[in-house]
Design an enzyme around this catalytic site. Sequence first.
Site, PDB file in Angstrom:
ATOM      1  N   LYS A 100      66.303   8.441  47.823  1.00 60.48           N
ATOM      2  CA  LYS A 100      65.790   9.621  48.536  1.00 60.48           C
ATOM      3  C   LYS A 100      64.648   9.242  49.467  1.00 60.48           C
ATOM      4  CE  LYS A 100      61.929  10.044  45.876  1.00 60.48           C
ATOM      5  NZ  LYS A 100      60.520  10.296  46.240  1.00 60.48           N
ATOM      6  N   THR A 110      60.703  15.389  48.990  1.00 58.76           N
ATOM      7  CA  THR A 110      60.285  14.202  49.731  1.00 58.76           C
ATOM      8  C   THR A 110      60.570  14.338  51.223  1.00 58.76           C
ATOM      9  OG1 THR A 110      60.859  12.921  47.763  1.00 58.76           O
ATOM     10  CG2 THR A 110      60.376  11.670  49.735  1.00 58.76           C
TER      11      THR A 110
END
Length: 341
Positions: free
Chosen positions: A190, A247
Amino acid sequence: MKNICVLGAGSWGTALAVHLAKKGLLVRLWSIDKEQVDIMNETRFNQHFLPDIELANNIEPTCDLDFALHGAKLVVLSVPSNAVREVVQLFSPKINKDVVIVNTAKGLEEKTLMRMSQVIMEETKGLPPVAVLSGPSHAEEVSRFLPTAVVAAAKQRKVAEFVQDIFMAVNFRVYTNPDICGVEIGGALKNVIALATGIADGLGFGDNTRAALMTRGITEISRVGIRLKADPLTFAGLTGIGDLIVTCSSMHSRNRRAGIQLGQGIPLDTILKNMGMVVEGANTVKAAVKLARQLCVEMPITQEVHDVLYKGKKPIESVNNLMKRNRTHEVEEVVTNCNFI
């Protein structure tokens, strides 16, 4: 439990120490940097990483590894992924098989392409049980006790539940999952997608672009995880889409901030120097490209991020490459298993 040892006094290690200390546990917070430790002991603040968060009296900053580990039944490993092997080599001779190691680093080792738990188990000969704590959890928010949900992953249910019980609090909800591979792959990759969404933001693109990158990004992450025998459902959970969302959308994310600057034309070396903290995605993308090649998995976004960072490709050129790829179906498996009417 007499005490918990947290190895690594960066923002995340410090935030976890603050969280555990609020539960009344004695936390020994270890750093290799003596100057940092001295400042924390003198001022009761980690001025570089979490300057506004006061350290409770039951947090003991130290650079003495033996002291940090003494009596600890739980060792939390909270160092950058590229330092995990070195730190494990330092402490593994000093612990016994009854200690539970909890890894919080998110990345892949470039040379071996190993996940962090694999690195730990290799260095410890698999004797102490290893768990992984991961999920959408910025240190800046955890240290302020804002509601957060994460996952404790371990092969043995009792280990996962042990970690769950230690960390669980009214502001910090912990779920368990036996799929260590899926949890770690989601947490590592990610960061690469966050660099991509940051680059798009830096180029001045909008919400549509970010949503497309995140959605196609989780597809790339899932492809790798499934090829490695991870459970596909893990990528729909906190350590998959959950961690990806936070994120890619938050300015707390160093990976997103680095990506924005890349999109604005700032060189990577300058970004990393000014950041003053590790940008995990910049390291992980090298391993991710190698892993994709090894597994024969298609990862076009990851490849373009790699080429922007390390091949000198212009960000706008990478965007154009992604948009002009050959037409395809969104979910190949769906189309393969049924016919259009």
